[in-house]
Structures are given as structure tokens and as C-alpha cells.
Design a protein around this motif. Structure first.
Motif, PDB file in Angstrom:
ATOM      1  N   SER A 110       0.849  -1.194   0.000  1.00 56.50           N
ATOM      2  CA  SER A 110       0.000   0.000   0.000  1.00 56.50           C
ATOM      3  C   SER A 110       0.881   1.239   0.000  1.00 56.50           C
ATOM      4  CB  SER A 110      -0.924   0.003   1.221  1.00 56.50           C
ATOM      5  OG  SER A 110      -0.171   0.074   2.417  1.00 56.50           O
ATOM      6  N   ASP A 111       0.305   2.358  -0.397  1.00 55.29           N
ATOM      7  CA  ASP A 111       1.112   3.574  -0.519  1.00 55.29           C
ATOM      8  C   ASP A 111       1.500   4.174   0.829  1.00 55.29           C
ATOM      9  OD1 ASP A 111      -1.395   4.533   0.204  1.00 55.29           O
ATOM     10  OD2 ASP A 111      -1.769   5.530  -1.717  1.00 55.29           O
ATOM     11  N   ASP A 112       0.976   3.611   1.921  1.00 58.66           N
ATOM     12  CA  ASP A 112       1.386   4.071   3.250  1.00 58.66           C
ATOM     13  C   ASP A 112       2.362   3.097   3.920  1.00 58.66           C
ATOM     14  OD1 ASP A 112      -0.279   1.938   3.840  1.00 58.66           O
ATOM     15  OD2 ASP A 112      -1.421   2.982   5.386  1.00 58.66           O
ATOM     16  N   ALA A 113       2.836   2.109   3.186  1.00 62.81           N
ATOM     17  CA  ALA A 113       3.711   1.092   3.765  1.00 62.81           C
ATOM     18  C   ALA A 113       5.128   1.621   3.944  1.00 62.81           C
ATOM     19  CB  ALA A 113       3.727  -0.161   2.892  1.00 62.81           C
ATOM     20  N   THR A 114       5.725   1.262   5.076  1.00 64.55           N
ATOM     21  CA  THR A 114       7.126   1.588   5.346  1.00 64.55           C
ATOM     22  C   THR A 114       7.833   0.327   5.833  1.00 64.55           C
ATOM     23  OG1 THR A 114       6.587   2.309   7.597  1.00 64.55           O
ATOM     24  CG2 THR A 114       6.710   4.014   5.889  1.00 64.55           C
ATOM     25  N   PHE A 115       9.126   0.239   5.520  1.00 59.67           N
ATOM     26  CA  PHE A 115       9.894  -0.973   5.790  1.00 59.67           C
ATOM     27  C   PHE A 115      11.169  -0.604   6.542  1.00 59.67           C
ATOM     28  CE2 PHE A 115       7.346  -1.462   2.060  1.00 59.67           C
ATOM     29  CZ  PHE A 115       6.969  -2.792   1.960  1.00 59.67           C
ATOM     30  N   GLY A 116      11.512  -1.373   7.581  1.00 58.93           N
ATOM     31  CA  GLY A 116      12.747  -1.086   8.277  1.00 58.93           C
ATOM     32  C   GLY A 116      13.083  -2.095   9.350  1.00 58.93           C
ATOM     33  N   LEU A 117      14.329  -1.993   9.819  1.00 60.72           N
ATOM     34  CA  LEU A 117      14.817  -2.862  10.888  1.00 60.72           C
ATOM     35  C   LEU A 117      15.251  -1.996  12.074  1.00 60.72           C
ATOM     36  CD1 LEU A 117      17.026  -5.517   9.037  1.00 60.72           C
ATOM     37  CD2 LEU A 117      14.813  -5.874  10.157  1.00 60.72           C
ATOM     38  N   PRO A 118      14.361  -1.797  13.051  1.00 61.22           N
ATOM     39  CA  PRO A 118      14.732  -1.025  14.241  1.00 61.22           C
ATOM     40  C   PRO A 118      15.436  -1.885  15.281  1.00 61.22           C
ATOM     41  CG  PRO A 118      12.439  -1.644  14.376  1.00 61.22           C
ATOM     42  CD  PRO A 118      12.948  -2.180  13.056  1.00 61.22           C
ATOM     43  N   GLU A 119      16.176  -2.901  14.830  1.00 62.74           N
ATOM     44  CA  GLU A 119      16.735  -3.881  15.752  1.00 62.74           C
ATOM     45  C   GLU A 119      17.709  -3.257  16.753  1.00 62.74           C
ATOM     46  OE1 GLU A 119      15.171  -7.218  14.930  1.00 62.74           O
ATOM     47  OE2 GLU A 119      14.248  -5.398  14.147  1.00 62.74           O
ATOM     48  N   LEU A 120      18.543  -2.325  16.305  1.00 61.64           N
ATOM     49  CA  LEU A 120      19.508  -1.739  17.233  1.00 61.64           C
ATOM     50  C   LEU A 120      18.811  -0.951  18.338  1.00 61.64           C
ATOM     51  CD1 LEU A 120      22.428  -0.548  14.929  1.00 61.64           C
ATOM     52  CD2 LEU A 120      22.126  -2.715  16.132  1.00 61.64           C
ATOM     53  N   ASP A 121      17.631  -0.384  18.049  1.00 65.66           N
ATOM     54  CA  ASP A 121      16.869   0.314  19.078  1.00 65.66           C
ATOM     55  C   ASP A 121      16.175  -0.652  20.024  1.00 65.66           C
ATOM     56  OD1 ASP A 121      17.582   2.744  18.011  1.00 65.66           O
ATOM     57  OD2 ASP A 121      15.751   2.972  16.824  1.00 65.66           O
ATOM     58  N   ARG A 122      16.065  -1.909  19.623  1.00 68.06           N
ATOM     59  CA  ARG A 122      15.407  -2.932  20.448  1.00 68.06           C
ATOM     60  C   ARG A 122      16.408  -3.783  21.218  1.00 68.06           C
ATOM     61  NH1 ARG A 122      11.194  -5.428  15.991  1.00 68.06           N
ATOM     62  NH2 ARG A 122       9.467  -3.964  16.329  1.00 68.06           N
ATOM     63  N   GLY A 123      17.678  -3.486  21.052  1.00 62.78           N
ATOM     64  CA  GLY A 123      18.683  -4.312  21.703  1.00 62.78           C
ATOM     65  C   GLY A 123      18.829  -5.662  21.039  1.00 62.78           C
ATOM     66  N   ALA A 124      18.521  -5.730  19.752  1.00 65.41           N
ATOM     67  CA  ALA A 124      18.574  -7.002  19.030  1.00 65.41           C
ATOM     68  C   ALA A 124      19.398  -6.851  17.763  1.00 65.41           C
ATOM     69  CB  ALA A 124      17.157  -7.467  18.688  1.00 65.41           C
TER      70      ALA A 124
END
Length: 251
Positions: free
Chosen positions: A122-136
């Protein structure tokens, strides 16, 4: 709530994930998703699978609250194994898998779409890896299947996201459509694929997987070892406590 499978048209299975409020999956959710994908792929009547989600976003990754409220490391081990099984089930599904992505696709969501055969968003979709902010750590293996190497590294180190349109420009998203047209667009592609001979499609999937330059299962398993290290050392808890979780910010 949970994982459900429907058959809207001949030859097509739609697997829908629904874990409110943000589709952050608990351990049993990852295993349920893996089982649904394997079952659909093994069904001789199915020639294409659409992986979709209900609610505001496609996937917010692992249920970190489950990890934090569970003493010991059982939940962490379960989440890591569950993610591994679900990601592998997408990749190893005997027929092509189309990911229909709306809203946020984070963490484990990248593992799912990175292993899919096609992505409609969808045109509102975003993709990412916030792993470093999660301690992972993890799923760089799969992000690298969506964007070029240096962009993958920048996104990983910064925890930034990219839009569906940006991924379309990189060639990893097939179509970008308004949210209310997402499932129809994914099913339209599925119908086109499912029109092919089912046996030949299964051979094609096995052949394409066989020429992959990276063994995604081994590569992701290697990454998971560093997630264990961060958790066992206490580093992960310190980072999560300081930053909070995406689920809390999304809810």
C-alpha cells in the motif's frame, strides 16, 4: 485473532495474520504462521499464496513484552526459533508467496517479505529494521534482498525506514496501490501466477531457490547468534529499557 487461511479463488490461499494491536507476534504466532504456510504449500490445489495482515500494519516483529515478562531465556529462544521457522516457511513454501504489505513492516516483518517471491504494498507502507533500538540484531539477511548493500547497512545502523515507493524504484516491490486496493492487487497477481501449471510452478520455485547466491537460512541463523550474545550479556535489556518498544510507540 491469530493466523487464518482462506481460499478466495481457485488455486489461491490467503494467509492472514491478526495479532492486535500492531501484529507484534508472540512465540506461538510465529509457529502458527509457519505451519499455515507449510500446509498451504503442500496442498496440491494451491498454486500461489498471498501473505496478508489485518489491522494498522503488516508486522511489528517480535512481541518484546512477552520477552520481558517471561523469566529466563525460554521466550527469547522461542522467538528466535519461531522467526527462523516462519521465515524459512515463506522461502521454502512449495509455491510462490506474495506479501501484501500495509502500514509498518518492521523487524520480523522484513524477514517475511524478504523471503517472499513478490511484494505488493500500500502507498502508506514503510519498511525497516529497528533492531539496534530494540537491543537485538537480525534480518539484515532479508533486508539485503530488498535494497542494495550500502543502503541496507545505512538503514540497519540508523534504524531508518524506507517507503514502498522507494522499494519499488529498487525493483523489490511489484506494485504500490492505495490501501483499500491492496488485497485486490495482490490477488490479481496471484491469479496470474496461479494460471500456470501447478507442478511446473513447484519446479520453478525449487529451481529459483536453488540458484540463490546466499543461503538465507544459514545467513539468518548466523545473525541470530549475535542476538543471543546481546541478550545474555544484559546489553539488550539495557537498550530496550532506555528506548522503549515499537509496539508501545505504535499503540
Amino acid at each position: 485473532m491469530g493466523v487464518s487461511t482462506s481460499a478466495p479463488e481457485e488455486g489461491i490461499a490467503v494467509i492472514t495474520v491478526d495479532f492486535p494491536p500492531v501484529n507484534a507476534l508472540p512465540v506461538n504466532g510465529w509457529y502458527a504462521l509457519a505451519a499455515a504456510l507449510r500446509a498451504a504449500g503442500a496442498d496440491p490445489k494451491v498454486r500461489c499464496v498471498v501473505l496478508a495482515a489485518a489491522g494498522r500494519g503488516f508486522n511489528a516483529g517480535v512481541d518484546i513484552k512477552e520477552l520481558q515478562r517471561t523469566p529466563g531465556h525460554d521466550a527469547l529462544i522461542g522467538a528466535n526459533r519461531g522467526c527462523y521457522e516462519a521465515f524459512a516457511a515463506v522461502y521454502d513454501c512449495e509455491v510462490p508467496v506474495i506479501a501484501a504489505v500495509q502500514g509498518f513492516c518492521l523487524g520480523g516483518g522484513i524477514g517475511l517479505v524478504g523471503n517472499a517471491d513478490a511484494i505488493v504494498a500500500s502507498d502508506d507502507a514503510t519498511f525497516g529494521l529497528p533492531e539496534l533500538d530494540r537491543g537485538a540484531l537480525g534480518a539484515a539477511t532479508h533486508l539485503a534482498r530488498l535494497v542494495p548493500q550500502h543502503l541496507m547497512r545505512t538503514l540497519y545502523y540508523t534504524s531508518r525506514t524506507v517507503t514502498a515507493e522507494e522499494l519499488r524504484q529498487h525493483g523489490s516491490v511489484w506494485r504500490v496501490v492505495p490501501r483499500d486496493q491492496l488485497l485486490a492487487a495482490a490477488q490479481e497477481l496471484a491469479v496470474e501466477i496461479a494460471a500456470k501449471d501447478g507442478t511446473l510452478l513447484r519446479l520453478a520455485k525449487a529451481a529459483i531457490n536453488g540458484i540463490d547466491p546466499v543461503d538465507v537460512r544459514r545467513s539468518y541463523r548466523f545473525e541470530q547468534g549475535f542476538t543471543f550474545e546481546a541478550n545474555l550479556s544484559g546489553l539488550a535489556d539495557r537498550v530496550r529499557d532506555a528506548f522503549g518498544t515499537d509496539e508501545e510507540r505504535q499503540s
